[in-house]
Design a protein around this motif. Structure first.
Motif, PDB file in Angstrom:
ATOM      1  N   ASN A 137      13.123  -1.933  -1.374  1.00 42.63           N
ATOM      2  CA  ASN A 137      12.759  -2.286   0.020  1.00 42.63           C
ATOM      3  C   ASN A 137      13.528  -1.166   0.605  1.00 42.63           C
ATOM      4  O   ASN A 137      14.362  -0.317  -0.177  1.00 42.63           O
ATOM      5  CB  ASN A 137      13.482  -3.997   0.060  1.00 42.63           C
ATOM      6  N   PRO A 144      11.950  -7.077  -2.682  1.00 44.09           N
ATOM      7  CA  PRO A 144      10.143  -7.218  -2.644  1.00 44.09           C
ATOM      8  C   PRO A 144      10.133  -7.781  -3.615  1.00 44.09           C
ATOM      9  O   PRO A 144      10.744  -7.725  -5.440  1.00 44.09           O
ATOM     10  CB  PRO A 144       9.923  -5.743  -3.214  1.00 44.09           C
ATOM     11  N   ALA A 149       4.476  -6.148  -1.586  1.00 42.19           N
ATOM     12  CA  ALA A 149       5.733  -6.494  -0.496  1.00 42.19           C
ATOM     13  C   ALA A 149       6.363  -4.897  -1.024  1.00 42.19           C
ATOM     14  O   ALA A 149       7.048  -3.963  -0.231  1.00 42.19           O
ATOM     15  CB  ALA A 149       6.963  -7.468  -1.037  1.00 42.19           C
ATOM     16  N   GLU A 153       7.359  -2.393   2.627  1.00 37.77           N
ATOM     17  CA  GLU A 153       8.778  -2.086   2.204  1.00 37.77           C
ATOM     18  C   GLU A 153       8.392   0.179   2.560  1.00 37.77           C
ATOM     19  O   GLU A 153       9.420   0.507   2.915  1.00 37.77           O
ATOM     20  CB  GLU A 153       9.505  -2.118   1.039  1.00 37.77           C
ATOM     21  N   ARG A 289       9.633 -13.345   3.562  1.00 33.33           N
ATOM     22  CA  ARG A 289       9.678 -12.124   3.222  1.00 33.33           C
ATOM     23  C   ARG A 289       7.953 -12.978   4.467  1.00 33.33           C
ATOM     24  O   ARG A 289       7.397 -11.865   5.150  1.00 33.33           O
ATOM     25  CB  ARG A 289       8.949 -11.344   2.535  1.00 33.33           C
TER      26      ARG A 289
END
Ligand code: TXA
Ligand code: MG
Length: 331
Positions: A137, A144, A149, A153, A289
């Motif tokens: 991240n 993540p 994710a 990022e 998130r």
């Protein structure tokens, strides 16, 4: 196996060429590079916009590799390896002089971990050497727990992302410093102090109890944090807090493991969390998130119970909420 041999070969090739490969572990996704290549390590810091004084963890496939990185491997390390590896535990040991100082941020110690995720295992075995990997991240942001994710990022700052589903544990590993006269937990994780004490048959210090020349990770204001303002409140104060909100405070999200019955003039987006710590941890970053993608004015989080199994979650919630922290639940 969720990874094909051609993906594995490609990943190893990228690592050998000094590139970046994001991969799943059982805790969170890591942003990996060859731990022996100076330039590859620099790329990690640049991709994450991480300050160079934050050392990286080295991931290895096997206990036999410890001595390639650590100057001394104390008996305690073998005991813990037996009990918890592969798994969500990072050990801090005195480093060998050959270990790059950019990796350890100039410290005389190195963090080592054998991850349990089958894709991480396959990658480490095929690569053969140590893979330096922080969470994948941007610096200070939420780690993540899915490949998607990682894309959010890091996007094209990473050469390859290996897909490995949703991370089982969901919060980062327990970090235990074995380089001092007494073992010290620098970062709580889902492997608890009691579990470590049982395995070692000796007392363990939490970082807060130790003399604080110790570098405790994530001590930063707003580490592991969503971008949306995040407010942490103990259970008994939630209803009163919600009653103080006015029209301009909405919309808000409420993340809690209880149901709250309050008469409200405005709707609250309510996320019901599990009431057991393992399931809560598994979901936490994913939920944060998702909420961060929506246009809430704030994310209100009910603080979790006091029990030891919640220690890592309490720690991450405190960090996610920065200064907006309205207290812990009583024992
Ligand atoms: O679960 C995890 O540990 C994940 C996965 C990818 O393995 N990794 C992870 O790495 O959380 P990172 O870099 O996001 O967090 C590791 C923390 C950093 O805050 C760093 O300061 C600390 O570990 N650390 C690393 N080496 C250290 C050392 N030699 N002494 C003290 N702290 C260290
Ligand atoms: Mg991190």
């Amino acid at each position: 196996m969720i990874i094909t041999s051609s993906q594995l070969q490609q990943a190893v090739k990228i690592l050998k060429q000094g590139g970046l490969v994001a991969f799943p572990t059982e805790t969170v996704y890591g942003l990996g590079a060859d731990a022996c290549q100076e330039e590859a390590i620099t790329k990690i810091f640049e991709a994450k916009k991480r300050p160079f004084d934050h050392p990286l963890i080295v991931h290895i496939a096997d206990v036999s590799q410890l001595s390639a990185w650590a100057q001394e491997v104390p008996e305690m390390a073998f005991k813990l390896a037996q009990a918890f590896w592969p798994g969500p535990l990072t050990l801090i040991l005195k480093k060998k002089p050959t270990v790059l100082s950019s990796l350890t941020a100039g410290q005389e110690t190195v963090g080592l971990r054998i991850p349990a995720h089958p894709v991480a295992q396959a990658l480490l075995q095929a690569f053969g050497g140590g893979i330096a990997a922080p969470s994948a991240n941007q610096f200070t942001h939420v780690s993540p727990t899915t490949a998607q994710a990682v894309v959010e990022e890091l996007g094209d700052r990473v050469d390859l992302i290996l897909e490995g589903g949703t991370c089982e544990v969901g919060v980062e590993s327990t970090i235990l410093d074995l380089s001092r006269h007494q073992p010290i937990i620098l970062r709580p994780g889902m492997i608890t102090a009691s579990a470590l004490e049982t395995a070692l048959n000796m007392p363990i210090l939490a970082a807060e109890q130790a003399e604080t020349s110790v570098r405790a990770p994530g001590r930063h204001h707003l580490h592991y944090a969503p971008r949306t303002k995040t407010i942490l409140i103990k259970t008994e104060n939630i209803t009163a807090f919600l009653a103080t909100l006015t029209a301009e405070d909405y919309p808000i999200a409420l993340l809690s493991y209880h149901s709250f019955n309050v008469a409200l003039t405005h709707p609250i987006h309510y996320v019901k969390m599990p009431s057991d710590a393992l399931s809560f941890a598994h979901q936490l970053y994913h939920q944060l998130r998702l909420l961060d993608h929506q246009q809430f004015k704030s994310i209100v989080i009910e603080n979790v119970p006091h029990g030891e199994e919640w220690t890592a979650i309490r720690d991450r919630l405190r960090k996610a909420s920065g200064s907006v922290d309205f207290g812990e639940n009583s024992p």
